[in-house]
Design a protein around this motif. Structure first.
Motif, PDB file in Angstrom:
ATOM      1  N   GLY A   2       0.832  -1.182   0.000  1.00 60.00           N
ATOM      2  CA  GLY A   2       0.000   0.000   0.000  1.00 60.00           C
ATOM      3  C   GLY A   2       0.868   1.234   0.000  1.00 60.00           C
ATOM      4  N   ASN A   3       0.202   2.342  -0.022  1.00 62.81           N
ATOM      5  CA  ASN A   3       0.925   3.606  -0.008  1.00 62.81           C
ATOM      6  C   ASN A   3       1.286   3.977   1.427  1.00 62.81           C
ATOM      7  OD1 ASN A   3       0.880   4.229  -2.778  1.00 62.81           O
ATOM      8  ND2 ASN A   3      -1.258   4.845  -2.611  1.00 62.81           N
ATOM      9  N   HIS A   4       2.492   4.462   1.604  1.00 64.69           N
ATOM     10  CA  HIS A   4       2.949   4.940   2.900  1.00 64.69           C
ATOM     11  C   HIS A   4       3.653   6.265   2.678  1.00 64.69           C
ATOM     12  CE1 HIS A   4       2.093   1.083   4.771  1.00 64.69           C
ATOM     13  NE2 HIS A   4       2.608   0.540   3.687  1.00 64.69           N
ATOM     14  N   LEU A   5       3.236   7.274   3.385  1.00 61.22           N
ATOM     15  CA  LEU A   5       3.878   8.576   3.304  1.00 61.22           C
ATOM     16  C   LEU A   5       5.193   8.526   4.069  1.00 61.22           C
ATOM     17  CD1 LEU A   5       3.721  11.571   2.475  1.00 61.22           C
ATOM     18  CD2 LEU A   5       2.519  11.987   4.628  1.00 61.22           C
ATOM     19  N   SER A  32       8.562  -3.057  -5.700  1.00 58.99           N
ATOM     20  CA  SER A  32       7.856  -1.919  -5.118  1.00 58.99           C
ATOM     21  C   SER A  32       8.397  -0.673  -5.803  1.00 58.99           C
ATOM     22  CB  SER A  32       8.058  -1.864  -3.596  1.00 58.99           C
ATOM     23  OG  SER A  32       9.425  -1.744  -3.275  1.00 58.99           O
ATOM     24  N   ILE A  34       9.122   3.869  -5.188  1.00 57.14           N
ATOM     25  CA  ILE A  34       8.984   5.139  -4.480  1.00 57.14           C
ATOM     26  C   ILE A  34       8.280   6.080  -5.449  1.00 57.14           C
ATOM     27  CG2 ILE A  34      10.205   7.139  -3.545  1.00 57.14           C
ATOM     28  CD1 ILE A  34      10.755   4.897  -1.735  1.00 57.14           C
ATOM     29  N   ARG A  35       7.224   6.704  -4.983  1.00 54.28           N
ATOM     30  CA  ARG A  35       6.503   7.682  -5.804  1.00 54.28           C
ATOM     31  C   ARG A  35       6.814   9.062  -5.233  1.00 54.28           C
ATOM     32  NH1 ARG A  35       0.451   6.897  -5.414  1.00 54.28           N
ATOM     33  NH2 ARG A  35       0.959   5.082  -6.655  1.00 54.28           N
ATOM     34  N   GLU A  47       4.012  12.816 -11.243  1.00 54.97           N
ATOM     35  CA  GLU A  47       4.686  11.929 -10.305  1.00 54.97           C
ATOM     36  C   GLU A  47       5.878  11.246 -10.985  1.00 54.97           C
ATOM     37  OE1 GLU A  47       1.850   8.014 -10.910  1.00 54.97           O
ATOM     38  OE2 GLU A  47       1.845   9.056  -9.019  1.00 54.97           O
ATOM     39  N   LEU A  49       8.032   7.720 -10.610  1.00 55.06           N
ATOM     40  CA  LEU A  49       8.069   6.404  -9.989  1.00 55.06           C
ATOM     41  C   LEU A  49       9.484   5.862 -10.084  1.00 55.06           C
ATOM     42  CD1 LEU A  49       4.778   4.813 -11.380  1.00 55.06           C
ATOM     43  CD2 LEU A  49       5.164   5.789  -9.125  1.00 55.06           C
ATOM     44  N   GLN A  69       4.680  -1.106 -12.750  1.00 57.96           N
ATOM     45  CA  GLN A  69       3.882   0.076 -13.056  1.00 57.96           C
ATOM     46  C   GLN A  69       4.656   1.101 -13.857  1.00 57.96           C
ATOM     47  OE1 GLN A  69       1.782   1.879  -9.849  1.00 57.96           O
ATOM     48  NE2 GLN A  69       1.097  -0.049  -9.012  1.00 57.96           N
ATOM     49  N   GLU A  70       5.945   1.274 -13.529  1.00 57.37           N
ATOM     50  CA  GLU A  70       6.701   2.286 -14.235  1.00 57.37           C
ATOM     51  C   GLU A  70       6.976   1.911 -15.684  1.00 57.37           C
ATOM     52  OE1 GLU A  70       8.107  -0.336 -11.791  1.00 57.37           O
ATOM     53  OE2 GLU A  70       7.740   1.461 -10.685  1.00 57.37           O
TER      54      GLU A  70
END
Length: 101
Positions: A2-5, A32, A34-35, A47, A49, A69-70
């Motif tokens: 999931g996303n984590h700030l 995984s 980093i965004r 953004e 990635l 995704q990237e």
């Protein structure tokens, strides 16, 4: 997953750019990312990635798979074919170097 700030323990900005530390927990994921994006008074940037494999930055695009995704980002570049009638409203982009530790 999931996303984590990431709080300010994981990034810093200095005269050389923005430096981001990859959290140790990223090593537990095969894939995984980093965004990151920038925000200023004119708005948000696109953004960025940064792909990771077991917490390490993937620096060779040939190591990306179609599932990453990237790898799915399609860039479309259109040459400006219009006359620049008002050069005062141009907003040049200053690029900062992104390094990961």
């Amino acid at each position: 997953m999931g996303n984590h700030l990431l709080d300010n323990r994981f990034w810093k900005q200095d005269s050389n750019g923005i430096h981001i530390s990859v959290p140790k927990t990223a090593a537990s994921f095969e894939r995984s990312f980093i965004r990151a994006w920038a925000i200023n008074k004119t708005g948000n940037s696109n953004e960025i990635l940064v792909p990771l494999k077991n917490g390490k930055v993937i620096t060779d695009a040939s190591n990306l798979t179609r599932a990453d995704q990237e790898a799915m980002i399609l860039y479309f570049m259109m040459v400006d074919r219009f006359r620049d009638g008002d050069k005062q409203n141009n907003a040049p982009i200053r690029i900062k170097i992104l390094t990961l530790r």
